[in-house]
Design a protein around this motif. Structure first.
Motif, PDB file in Angstrom:
ATOM      1  N   VAL A 739      30.172  59.876  46.153  1.00 54.93           N
ATOM      2  CA  VAL A 739      29.453  60.497  44.937  1.00 54.93           C
ATOM      3  C   VAL A 739      30.358  61.517  44.442  1.00 54.93           C
ATOM      4  O   VAL A 739      31.139  62.282  44.760  1.00 54.93           O
ATOM      5  N   SER A 740      30.584  61.341  42.936  1.00 53.94           N
ATOM      6  CA  SER A 740      31.570  62.197  42.068  1.00 53.94           C
ATOM      7  C   SER A 740      30.807  62.472  40.950  1.00 53.94           C
ATOM      8  O   SER A 740      29.944  61.961  40.412  1.00 53.94           O
ATOM      9  N   VAL A 751      27.382  63.896  34.529  1.00 55.91           N
ATOM     10  CA  VAL A 751      27.409  62.489  34.662  1.00 55.91           C
ATOM     11  C   VAL A 751      27.749  62.583  36.362  1.00 55.91           C
ATOM     12  O   VAL A 751      28.900  62.954  36.781  1.00 55.91           O
ATOM     13  N   ILE A 752      26.739  61.978  37.120  1.00 59.30           N
ATOM     14  CA  ILE A 752      27.083  61.968  38.667  1.00 59.30           C
ATOM     15  C   ILE A 752      26.936  60.667  38.947  1.00 59.30           C
ATOM     16  O   ILE A 752      25.889  59.823  38.653  1.00 59.30           O
ATOM     17  N   PHE A 793      23.952  58.782  36.922  1.00 56.77           N
ATOM     18  CA  PHE A 793      22.935  59.563  36.478  1.00 56.77           C
ATOM     19  C   PHE A 793      23.426  60.741  35.584  1.00 56.77           C
ATOM     20  O   PHE A 793      24.293  61.573  35.940  1.00 56.77           O
ATOM     21  N   TYR A 794      22.669  60.616  34.546  1.00 58.80           N
ATOM     22  CA  TYR A 794      23.047  61.683  33.480  1.00 58.80           C
ATOM     23  C   TYR A 794      21.919  62.668  33.639  1.00 58.80           C
ATOM     24  O   TYR A 794      20.797  62.557  33.322  1.00 58.80           O
ATOM     25  N   VAL A 795      22.419  63.924  34.126  1.00 61.71           N
ATOM     26  CA  VAL A 795      21.627  64.871  34.553  1.00 61.71           C
ATOM     27  C   VAL A 795      21.733  66.249  33.856  1.00 61.71           C
ATOM     28  O   VAL A 795      22.884  66.527  33.566  1.00 61.71           O
ATOM     29  N   VAL A 811      25.680  69.717  43.848  1.00 62.65           N
ATOM     30  CA  VAL A 811      24.789  68.519  43.893  1.00 62.65           C
ATOM     31  C   VAL A 811      25.195  67.401  44.450  1.00 62.65           C
ATOM     32  O   VAL A 811      24.647  66.676  44.999  1.00 62.65           O
ATOM     33  N   ALA A 812      26.405  66.973  44.015  1.00 59.05           N
ATOM     34  CA  ALA A 812      26.990  65.836  44.541  1.00 59.05           C
ATOM     35  C   ALA A 812      27.431  65.766  45.812  1.00 59.05           C
ATOM     36  O   ALA A 812      27.236  64.830  46.731  1.00 59.05           O
TER      37      ALA A 812
END
Length: 821
Positions: A739-740, A751-752, A793-795, A811-812
């Protein structure tokens, strides 16, 4: 001189006559292969019969027996003679004298001799203690003397072998495995041992022994021809060298090829490799069957006790449990077989689906299944439907299990039917000491290595296909990279990639040596060097893929092709090239205008305050690809409009997982409603497919989604119950999830990116983890590429702003821990 004349000369002249007749037979150009081996055995039989008759005058209860290769009548020019002098023990002094009369003439001629003198009881006892002796006696053949004595020994030895098979066959399998570990695999070695290496003559003999046990049998098709071909090569090797050798050394290969009337040494090696591959595959299938039978025998007594005599309900036979793996594919008895409802003649994707399911589960494809597929399946349409391409990518990305499954397909000719260009590289030798494998095996090994790097790239499907094709040009004249680029374009288009992806794959194949050659042979401080690489690569995405392909290719070549020093040089070059390409930074995704259907669903969702969905078959070709003939279904498009609220992503993903629907692609975005319409609506445009069976009704999906959103449906609990009832197989050990955070990828959101092994419920777990972290998913872009999920995912935070750097990293990190747990 005829064969009868040769034998008469041997009989008339004694040892010297035999030597002359033997020499004449071996230099006859008109006789070679099996006829010459049989004639040489017959000539030797006649000579030894004469020696026995002269030395055994007045002796009863004795016989001369050929064992091992001589017993099979497979005498190569410099083969040793395996002989057993069998006697009843009544006159040991006379037997000793007879032995001298037999052995010394053989030694006098300079022939190698493996001999023993035993009674039947001694022979059986020795066989019981020494597996190699027992294997030799399985091929015992009478030459001279008391025929009844020989026949009774043969009968007793075979009976012993069959009675002791449950104990001796595992011992034989271990012996074969130890030999393979020492000698390597015949089908890949540049200087192979025709007898001892895996897939050689010893293994072919072991298969005969398994068949003699009556416990299992090898696939027979082509096996006799493979054995004959290896024996023919050994004959030519003996004649070319004048020595009793089984190692096909480089300096002797041209001479051996000429002796066999072949074009060159490469043609010779390719024939050897093809024969060895067939023997190896037959060995794999046979030993698997032996293991299955032995396990069945061990379980049967306990099963009888449990079932009251071993009969199933209704008085029929107990049946093996069948567990579904994919549409038309099930697991049974530790193998992957076709479901009873499977119809290969109507389902051209079935071979790829079965292969991908087998590799993902870490199970072998059953011989019967592969042969049925080869006999009945129809060709895959061109270009391939999306499912076929995805199943190929899944197969290639399955790691080590890919090799065994690929070889099973290749053994029955399915690979060249799917990929005709494969024929040119199949069993093609590589005359380079750095390379461990033939060209085709190197390509599969590169895909296996590349599967370890799928978390490093945004398009693992392109990486895996490029790995499979990067040396495909080695079957053609000229620079293999240039030829490979042309072939790769054609293959990639035929298997259904769009124009952009075809160009990327072709670029990777054309330049698969660019990074390693430049990094180790050019001045990286020279800006012109870095610019030339950047111009050849063209984009950050292609550079990322080329970096991974370079390392996978080197690791698949052999230990001498990659090192930490080479890796650091390539990484330095990649960093410099990436700096040149740094202007190619993605911006916020463009928000496409909604279609009429999407807007209708959104308005209905806003008016009713509840989710609205539609299911429809998706038959349009991908962007950039022209339609051809009747449209092939590419999947099922699921459109969902939901009033904006927390928990939409995990709710939808969870409901789909409950219904065993696989998500191939997914888009989630907020839709702007027309003026005058209150509220906000989330639009989900997903492509899904049933794992097996038919799709659920749209009304059922909507009902479950409503319950999931209002909290009355415990998705997590339902999925946990199903996993407990049907535990997942260990199967492939996939690379860990990665996950980055990409802080520069968007101005309006964080962006994740998640790169992970696809699995049932994966998107549900991700969505729930993001909800638990109190972040809002502004949009999502999910793609499943074979067995790999690459999701962005755009969060934002609750207020709608991008996350601070430390919060995004946290979060990542938590999401990665969730996926690895």
């Amino acid at each position: 001189m005829t064969g009868t004349d040769v034998q008469k000369e041997a009989e008339d002249s004694g040892p010297s006559g035999y030597a002359a007749a033997r020499l004449r037979l071996l230099t006859e150009e008109t006789r070679s292969g099996p006829p010459r081996r049989a004639a040489l055995a017959e000539l030797t039989d006649d000579w030894l019969t004469g020696l026995f008759a002269a030395g055994a005058e007045g002796l009863r209860g004795a016989s001369l027996v050929a064992v091992g290769g001589y017993g099979r009548g497979e005498l190569s020019p410099r083969s040793d003679l395996d002989l057993l002098l069998l006697h009843d023990g009544s006159d040991t002094k006379a037997v000793a004298a007879l032995a001298d009369r037999l052995w010394y003439p053989v030694w006098d001629l300079g022939l190698d001799l493996d001999h023993s003198v035993r009674t039947p009881a001694e022979a059986r006892k020795t066989a019981g203690e020494d597996l190699k002796v027992q294997l030799g006696l399985l091929d015992a053949r009478h030459i001279a003397g008391d025929l009844g004595l020989t026949a009774s020994l043969r009968t007793a030895v075979l009976a012993d072998w069959r009675n002791q098979a449950p104990k001796r066959l595992p011992e034989l399998q271990e012996l074969c495995a130890e030999r393979a570990e020492r000698q390597g695999e015949l089908q890949y070695l540049l200087e192979p041992d025709l007898k001892e290496a895996r897939g050689g003559l010893r293994d072919a003999t072991a298969l005969r022994a398994v068949a003699a046990s009556w416990l299992a049998d090898a696939p027979r098709e082509g096996l006799a021809d493979a054995r004959r071909r290896l024996l023919d090569v050994r004959d030519a090797l003996h004649l070319a060298t004048g020595r009793a050798t089984d190692r096909l050394a480089l300096q002797e290969q041209d001479q051996v090829a000429a002796e066999l009337g072949l074009l060159d040494a490469d043609t010779l090696l390719r024939q050897v490799y093809e024969a060895a591959r067939l023997v190896s595959y037959a060995s794999d299938v046979t030993w698997r069957e032996v293991g299955r039978v032995l396990r069945s025998r061990a379980v049967r007594p306990r099963l009888r006790a449990m079932l009251g005599g071993g009969r199933a309900l209704g008085g029929g036979k107990p049946t093996a449990e069948r567990s579904p793996l994919a549409e038309g594919v099930v697991e049974q008895d530790g193998e992957v077989v076709l479901a009873r409802t499977a119809r290969p003649e109507r389902d051209p994707v079935l071979p790829l689906r079965a292969a991908a399911a087998a590799a993902q589960a870490g199970l072998p494809l059953s011989l019967h299944a592969v042969r049925r597929l080869a006999a009945t399946v129809r060709p895959v349409p061109t270009p391939w439907p999306a499912e076929a391409r995805e199943q190929l990518v899944t197969l290639l990305g399955s790691g080590r299990p890919t090799i065994e499954v690929w070889e099973a397909l290749e053994a029955e000719g399915l690979i060249t039917r799917l990929l005709p260009d494969w024929e040119r590289v199949r069993c093609r030798p590589q005359r380079n000491a750095v390379h461990l494998w033939t060209v085709d095996r190197h390509l599969i090994e590169t895909a296996v290595r590349a599967s370890e790097f799928t978390r490093r790239v945004s398009r693992p499907d392109l990486l895996l296909v490029a790995a499979l094709l990067h040396d495909i040009g080695k079957g053609w004249p000229g620079d293999h990279s240039v030829a490979g680029e042309i072939i790769a374009k054609d293959v990639a288009a035929r298997i259904g990639f769009d124009r952009h992806d075809v160009t990327v794959i072709a670029t990777l194949v054309r330049h698969h040596l660019l990074l390693i050659d430049t990094a180790t042979r050019r001045d990286l401080e020279d800006p012109a060097t870095v610019r030339s690489v950047a111009e050849a690569v063209g984009s950050q995405g292609t550079l990322e893929l080329l970096h991974a392909l370079t390392e996978a290719d080197a690791l698949a070549t052999g230990p001498a092709a990659w090192s930490s020093w080479r890796g650091s040089l390539v990484a330095d070059l990649v960093q410099r090239v990436a700096a040149v390409l740094a202007g190619d930074v993605p911006d916020d995704p463009e928000e496409a205008a909604p279609t009429a259907e999407q807007e209708r669903l959104a308005l209905e969702a806003a008016a009713t305050g509840s989710p609205v969905l539609a299911l429809r078959a998706q038959t349009e070709p991908p962007a950039g690809q022209e339609p051809s003939g009747d449209p092939e279904p590419l999947g099922v498009e699921l459109l969902i409009a939901v009033p904006d609220q927390p928990g939409v992503l995990p709710a939808v993903a969870g409901v789909l997982a409950m219904h065993r629907l696989t998500v191939r692609t997914a888009e989630l975005r907020s839709l702007h409603l027309p003026d005058g319409v209150d509220g906000s609506v989330l639009l989900l445009d997903w492509r899904v497919a049933a794992e097996y069976g038919s799709l659920p009704q749209a009304a059922r999906l909507r009902s479950d989604l409503v319950r999931a959103l209002d909290g009355s449906l415990d998705i997590a609990g339902r999925l946990a119950e199903r996993d407990a009832a049907y535990p997942r197989r260990r199967g492939v050990v996939a690379p860990a999830a990665r996950v980055s955070v990409h802080p520069a990828a968007s101005r309006l959101a964080t962006v994740i990116e998640v790169r992970s092994q696809d699995a049932p419920g994966l998107l549900f777990r991700i969505g729930r983890a993001l909800e638990d972290a109190s972040v809002r998913v502004r949009s999502a872009h999910v793609s499943t590429l074979g067995a790999n999920a690459v999701d962005a995912f755009y969060v934002t935070g609750p207020e709608g702003a991008p996350l601070p750097g430390d919060e995004a990293a946290s979060v990542a990190r938590k999401l990665e821990e969730t996926l690895r747990g």
